[in-house]
Design an enzyme around this catalytic site. Structure first.
Site, short mmCIF file in Angstrom:
data_model
loop_
_atom_site.label_atom_id
_atom_site.label_comp_id
_atom_site.label_asym_id
_atom_site.label_seq_id
_atom_site.Cartn_x
_atom_site.Cartn_y
_atom_site.Cartn_z
N LYS A 70 0.73 -1.35 0.07
CA LYS A 70 -0.35 0.21 -0.08
C LYS A 70 0.70 1.41 0.55
O LYS A 70 0.26 1.78 -0.10
CB LYS A 70 -1.11 0.06 1.16
CG LYS A 70 -2.13 -1.12 0.69
CD LYS A 70 -3.06 -0.86 1.73
CE LYS A 70 -4.23 -2.14 1.64
NZ LYS A 70 -5.09 -2.07 2.66
N LYS A 129 -9.10 -12.26 -8.67
CA LYS A 129 -10.19 -12.02 -7.28
C LYS A 129 -11.22 -10.67 -7.25
O LYS A 129 -10.59 -9.71 -7.72
CB LYS A 129 -9.53 -12.51 -6.38
CG LYS A 129 -8.88 -11.34 -6.02
CD LYS A 129 -8.73 -11.36 -4.01
CE LYS A 129 -8.22 -9.99 -3.20
NZ LYS A 129 -8.72 -10.39 -1.84
N LYS A 166 -13.20 -4.86 -5.09
CA LYS A 166 -13.68 -3.54 -5.24
C LYS A 166 -11.90 -2.65 -6.34
O LYS A 166 -13.70 -2.01 -6.79
CB LYS A 166 -14.74 -2.89 -4.33
CG LYS A 166 -15.99 -3.56 -3.43
CD LYS A 166 -16.89 -3.23 -4.88
CE LYS A 166 -17.27 -1.62 -4.30
NZ LYS A 166 -19.08 -1.69 -3.85
P1 AMP Z 1 -11.31 -7.31 1.67
O1 AMP Z 1 -11.80 -6.05 2.89
O2 AMP Z 1 -11.48 -6.66 0.28
O3 AMP Z 1 -9.72 -7.20 2.27
O4 AMP Z 1 -11.84 -8.00 2.45
C1 AMP Z 1 -12.79 -8.62 2.96
C2 AMP Z 1 -12.77 -10.33 3.37
O5 AMP Z 1 -12.95 -10.40 2.34
C3 AMP Z 1 -11.67 -10.92 3.59
O6 AMP Z 1 -10.94 -11.54 4.83
C4 AMP Z 1 -10.52 -11.07 2.44
O7 AMP Z 1 -10.03 -12.39 2.41
C5 AMP Z 1 -12.25 -11.58 1.74
N1 AMP Z 1 -12.22 -11.96 0.36
C6 AMP Z 1 -12.31 -10.61 -0.50
N2 AMP Z 1 -12.80 -10.68 -1.89
C7 AMP Z 1 -12.38 -11.81 -1.94
C8 AMP Z 1 -12.75 -12.36 -3.11
N3 AMP Z 1 -12.81 -12.65 -4.05
N4 AMP Z 1 -12.64 -14.19 -2.46
C9 AMP Z 1 -12.55 -15.05 -1.60
N5 AMP Z 1 -12.68 -13.79 -0.62
C10 AMP Z 1 -12.54 -12.97 -0.28
#
Ligand code: AMP
Ligand code: TRP
Length: 332
Positions: free
Chosen positions: A114, A197, A200
């Site tokens: 980041k 993956k 957003k």
């Molecule tokens: P984030 O805030 O986008 O990092 O995601 C919050 C949670 O969702 C984390 O525990 C990630 O591991 C899970 N996550 C986010 N995107 C995916 C995805 N495309 N497939 C599976 N798990 C996801």
């Protein structure tokens, strides 16, 4: 055997969770409520480590709470709360910063990724101290298990190290948590770019299924998902990433095995299959979205519910913080 304590957190950084968040993490949160003493935290202070707009942060915190409740997090079974409402997180966060070395914090890959995006000089200090606040989130509740995705493994390991170091130097205060890395959880890919993956920040709008999107919009996204060459509905992540992703989604939501889906759609085209995926997704999400919207209509009641959760969390958190203060020689 005593009942295990679970803690996890999610940042309120979007208006809607997406299907990847749900199938990759939140579905497991719901399952773990049974048979565990679960604490789930909306980590709004962590969200402040990146640029945020005040009105949006407020809206997204409430929207996150409404969605978690609609997805099945029950205030009777678990403690759902907001990080900033429990000041012990900041207080223990400071103690963790006093314990952590500059070197080990500098090795955190999330920080490196980041901060390199914005340039190290303009990255915020909070991006650097983020893992120490996360360690505090976990250790305050003496969590045994921390269900998170693979990307959080390093932060959990740092948390274990900090807990062990504190216990060795100042006396046993903290439970050393285990990561509960969700290996069996589905990894969901972007519908338009099925080799990356669903996300957003990096994905295309058309490739992300949002819980709060209208059923029509989500049906359309699935029907226009990228598919692969050929016309056979078969799970093969290498040759058919698009169809494999849709099979994963269908199977996770319908409970039907991938093999039985392949059999059901043998000899039929992609069109029929996508229609079925769209139906499954839309019908699964319809009541969840409706319930979340209903909860958001009565904001005061939602806030009350969060206050109740935060009060419950504070009771546990303050016991741990007091022990830590005392062990360090702070005068209570
Ligand atoms: P984030 O805030 O986008 O990092 O995601 C919050 C949670 O969702 C984390 O525990 C990630 O591991 C899970 N996550 C986010 N995107 C995916 C995805 N495309 N497939 C599976 N798990 C996801
Ligand atoms: N850093 C986590 C993420 O980005 C969110 C988080 C903050 C968290 N505090 C936590 C996760 C405590 C588990 C436990 O997904």
């Amino acid at each position: 055997m005593s009942i295990k304590r679970v803690l996890s957190g999610i940042q309120p950084t979007s208006d809607s969770f997406h299907l990847g968040n749900y199938l990759g993490a939140l579905k497991q949160w719901v399952e773990l409520q049974d048979g565990h003493d679960a604490f789930y935290c909306i980590v709004d202070l962590h969200a402040l480590s990146a640029e945020t707009e005040p009105a949006l942060l407020r809206k997204r915190t409430l929207a996150s709470a409404a969605q978690l409740l609609a997805l099945g997090i029950s205030p009777e079974k678990s403690t759902l709360f907001v990080q900033s409402q429990v000041p012990q997180h900041n207080q223990l966060g400071w103690l963790m910063e006093c314990l952590a070395g500059f070197g080990e914090a500098s090795r955190m890959t999330q920080f490196k990724d980041k901060s390199s995006k914005s340039g190290a000089d303009s990255a915020r200090v909070a991006l650097f101290t983020y893992p120490m606040l996360q360690a505090a989130d976990i250790l305050l509740y003496q969590a045994d298990l921390v269900p998170v995705g693979e990307d959080q493994r390093q932060h959990i390991e740092l948390t274990r190290d900090l807990a062990g170091r504190f216990n060795t130097r100042y006396g046993q205060v903290f439970t050393e948590p285990s990561g509960y890395i969700l290996k069996t959880a589905a990894k969901i890919n972007d519908l338009q770019e099925p080799t990356s993956k669903m996300s957003k920040s990096s994905g295309s709008v058309a490739g992300v299924i949002e819980i709060m999107d209208t059923p029509e919009a989500n049906a359309k996204k699935i029907k226009s998902a990228t598919t692969d060459a050929g016309r056979e509905v078969r799970f093969d992540e290498k040759e058919k990433p698009g169809i494999s992703n849709l099979l994963t989604i269908h199977s996770a939501l319908s409970g039907q095995s991938i093999a039985s889906l392949e059999a059901e759609f043998a000899g039929k085209g992609y069109g029929d299959f996508k229609g079925s995926v769209a139906d499954v997704v839309v019908e699964y999400l319809r009541p969840i979205r409706a319930r979340a919207l209903e909860l958001l209509e009565n904001e005061e009641q939602l806030i009350q519910m969060l206050h109740a959760g935060s009060e419950k969390a504070k009771k546990t958190a303050s016991v741990t913080l007091n022990m830590a203060y005392k062990s360090l020689g702070l005068v209570l």
